[in-house]
Scaffold this motif. Structure first.
Motif, PDB file in Angstrom:
ATOM      1  N   SER A   1       0.938  -1.260   0.129  1.00 16.36           N
ATOM      2  CA  SER A   1       0.011  -0.141  -0.032  1.00 16.36           C
ATOM      3  C   SER A   1       0.835   1.326  -0.072  1.00 16.36           C
ATOM      4  N   THR A   2       2.048   1.167   0.794  1.00 15.69           N
ATOM      5  CA  THR A   2       2.782   2.568   0.784  1.00 15.69           C
ATOM      6  C   THR A   2       3.342   2.738  -0.442  1.00 15.69           C
ATOM      7  N   PHE A   3       3.938   1.598  -0.845  1.00 15.01           N
ATOM      8  CA  PHE A   3       4.646   1.489  -2.369  1.00 15.01           C
ATOM      9  C   PHE A   3       3.390   1.991  -3.469  1.00 15.01           C
ATOM     10  N   ALA A   4       2.366   1.599  -3.412  1.00 15.38           N
ATOM     11  CA  ALA A   4       1.133   1.977  -4.199  1.00 15.38           C
ATOM     12  C   ALA A   4       0.879   3.433  -4.391  1.00 15.38           C
ATOM     13  N   GLU A   5       0.973   3.980  -3.039  1.00 12.49           N
ATOM     14  CA  GLU A   5       0.792   5.440  -2.839  1.00 12.49           C
ATOM     15  C   GLU A   5       1.733   6.280  -3.342  1.00 12.49           C
ATOM     16  N   GLY A   6       3.010   5.808  -3.412  1.00 14.09           N
ATOM     17  CA  GLY A   6       4.226   6.574  -3.835  1.00 14.09           C
ATOM     18  C   GLY A   6       4.026   6.478  -5.503  1.00 14.09           C
TER      19      GLY A   6
ATOM     20  N   ALA B   1      -2.723  15.323   2.581  1.00 11.32           N
ATOM     21  CA  ALA B   1      -3.685  16.234   1.558  1.00 11.32           C
ATOM     22  C   ALA B   1      -3.642  15.971   0.409  1.00 11.32           C
ATOM     23  N   ASP B   2      -2.599  15.204  -0.108  1.00 16.65           N
ATOM     24  CA  ASP B   2      -2.461  14.812  -1.556  1.00 16.65           C
ATOM     25  C   ASP B   2      -3.751  14.073  -2.015  1.00 16.65           C
ATOM     26  N   TRP B   3      -4.535  13.591  -1.261  1.00 13.38           N
ATOM     27  CA  TRP B   3      -5.393  12.499  -1.722  1.00 13.38           C
ATOM     28  C   TRP B   3      -6.978  13.066  -1.196  1.00 13.38           C
ATOM     29  N   THR B   4      -7.773  12.678  -2.262  1.00 11.66           N
ATOM     30  CA  THR B   4      -9.067  12.715  -1.852  1.00 11.66           C
ATOM     31  C   THR B   4      -9.558  11.180  -2.085  1.00 11.66           C
ATOM     32  N   THR B   5     -10.386  10.609  -1.058  1.00  9.17           N
ATOM     33  CA  THR B   5     -10.839   9.572  -0.670  1.00  9.17           C
ATOM     34  C   THR B   5     -12.326   9.163  -1.238  1.00  9.17           C
ATOM     35  N   LEU B   6     -12.457   8.115  -2.032  1.00  9.99           N
ATOM     36  CA  LEU B   6     -13.843   7.820  -2.511  1.00  9.99           C
ATOM     37  C   LEU B   6     -14.058   6.368  -1.771  1.00  9.99           C
ATOM     38  N   ALA B   7     -15.048   6.021  -1.321  1.00 13.82           N
ATOM     39  CA  ALA B   7     -15.384   4.694  -0.521  1.00 13.82           C
ATOM     40  C   ALA B   7     -16.218   4.091  -1.533  1.00 13.82           C
TER      41      ALA B   7
ATOM     42  N   ALA C   1      -4.292  13.005  -6.045  1.00 11.41           N
ATOM     43  CA  ALA C   1      -4.592  11.757  -6.546  1.00 11.41           C
ATOM     44  C   ALA C   1      -5.832  11.063  -5.852  1.00 11.41           C
ATOM     45  N   LEU C   2      -6.716  10.357  -6.393  1.00 12.03           N
ATOM     46  CA  LEU C   2      -7.957   9.807  -5.906  1.00 12.03           C
ATOM     47  C   LEU C   2      -7.573   8.451  -5.243  1.00 12.03           C
ATOM     48  N   TYR C   3      -8.126   8.292  -4.093  1.00 10.63           N
ATOM     49  CA  TYR C   3      -7.941   6.960  -3.403  1.00 10.63           C
ATOM     50  C   TYR C   3      -9.348   6.342  -3.256  1.00 10.63           C
ATOM     51  N   ILE C   4      -9.459   5.139  -4.107  1.00  9.47           N
ATOM     52  CA  ILE C   4     -10.510   4.433  -3.935  1.00  9.47           C
ATOM     53  C   ILE C   4     -10.317   3.287  -2.891  1.00  9.47           C
ATOM     54  N   ALA C   5     -11.277   3.537  -2.032  1.00 18.19           N
ATOM     55  CA  ALA C   5     -11.112   2.368  -0.889  1.00 18.19           C
ATOM     56  C   ALA C   5     -12.260   1.589  -0.826  1.00 18.19           C
ATOM     57  N   THR C   6     -11.741   0.114  -0.996  1.00 21.54           N
ATOM     58  CA  THR C   6     -12.829  -0.883  -1.052  1.00 21.54           C
ATOM     59  C   THR C   6     -13.269  -1.534   0.161  1.00 21.54           C
TER      60      THR C   6
ATOM     61  N   ILE D   1      -8.571   1.876   8.988  1.00 23.69           N
ATOM     62  CA  ILE D   1      -9.055   2.585   7.906  1.00 23.69           C
ATOM     63  C   ILE D   1      -8.550   4.283   8.330  1.00 23.69           C
ATOM     64  N   ALA D   2      -8.686   4.293   9.748  1.00 25.54           N
ATOM     65  CA  ALA D   2      -8.184   5.800  10.012  1.00 25.54           C
ATOM     66  C   ALA D   2      -6.762   6.164   9.936  1.00 25.54           C
ATOM     67  N   ARG D   3      -5.843   4.951  10.215  1.00 26.50           N
ATOM     68  CA  ARG D   3      -4.676   5.058  10.032  1.00 26.50           C
ATOM     69  C   ARG D   3      -4.202   5.202   8.671  1.00 26.50           C
ATOM     70  N   HIS D   4      -4.812   4.642   7.830  1.00 20.66           N
ATOM     71  CA  HIS D   4      -4.528   4.717   6.351  1.00 20.66           C
ATOM     72  C   HIS D   4      -4.874   6.185   5.961  1.00 20.66           C
ATOM     73  N   GLN D   5      -5.878   6.502   6.334  1.00 22.31           N
ATOM     74  CA  GLN D   5      -6.273   7.973   5.899  1.00 22.31           C
ATOM     75  C   GLN D   5      -5.465   9.200   6.357  1.00 22.31           C
ATOM     76  N   ALA D   6      -4.952   9.085   7.750  1.00 25.40           N
ATOM     77  CA  ALA D   6      -4.018   9.761   8.366  1.00 25.40           C
ATOM     78  C   ALA D   6      -2.540   9.949   7.673  1.00 25.40           C
ATOM     79  N   ARG D   7      -2.210   8.802   7.394  1.00 22.49           N
ATOM     80  CA  ARG D   7      -0.845   8.473   6.487  1.00 22.49           C
ATOM     81  C   ARG D   7      -0.781   9.051   5.281  1.00 22.49           C
ATOM     82  N   ARG D   8      -1.900   9.328   4.439  1.00 20.43           N
ATOM     83  CA  ARG D   8      -2.164   9.664   3.321  1.00 20.43           C
ATOM     84  C   ARG D   8      -1.810  11.146   3.035  1.00 20.43           C
TER      85      ARG D   8
END
Length: 169
Positions: free
Chosen positions: A16-21, A56-62, A30-35, A47-54
């Protein structure tokens, strides 16, 4: 430019960290599509930890089920990161959807997308054979889905112990 990238590996392999980079290297934001679905307190925290790590460069769409539809709707925009296909398959299976049709819809769509998409998936078949029919069916479906998506993608990476290995091309 590469349009579709699949990143696979075991649990806690760094995928996941590699994919974000990789996704942010294509363009920012970028857009993060969370399944994932927060079905319990542990998953809510994860989920909260993932969002905090990402950040301001991300918009999340569940989107736990309609992955192909959301990829169509967001095409032409920023690069998308789908995390992860394994949870998407699990959601589909639990909801009684046709996994083969859903995977075929995704693999048919990938070459037609204009905006890049990076997808994360898990290698679930490297461990012991599960002791129940549902888990074995899921392991088999995930393995077949990973093969089909990998074939449809322009690029394939395997993460092992935090180290990405390029597999394709």
């Amino acid at each position: 430019m590469t349009k579709s990238i699949l990143i696979t590996g075991g649990a806690r392999s760094g995928k996941s960290t590699f994919a974000e980079g990789v996704t942010l290297s294509l363009a920012r934001p970028a857009l993060y599509i969370a399944t994932a679905e927060a079905r319990d307190a542990e998953m809510t925290d994860r989920i909260a930890r993932h969002q905090a790590r990402r950040g301001a460069d991300w918009t999340t769409l569940a989107e736990p089920l309609a992955l192909s539809q959301v990829l169509k709707e967001t095409d032409g925009g920023p690069p998308r990161l789908v995390d992860c296909l394994t949870l998407w398959l699990s959601n589909l299976m639990l909801a009684g959807h046709d996994l083969e049709a859903a995977v075929a819809g995704l693999t048919d769509l990938l070459p037609r997308l204009a905006s890049p998409v990076v997808m994360v998936t898990n290698e679930v078949g490297w461990g012991i054979v599960p002791d129940n029919a549902l888990a074995r069916a899921f392991r088999d479906a995930a393995g077949i889905a990973n093969q089909r998506v990998a074939e449809a993608c322009d690029e394939l990476w395997l993460c092992v112990a935090g180290q990405p290995l390029r597999i394709k091309p």
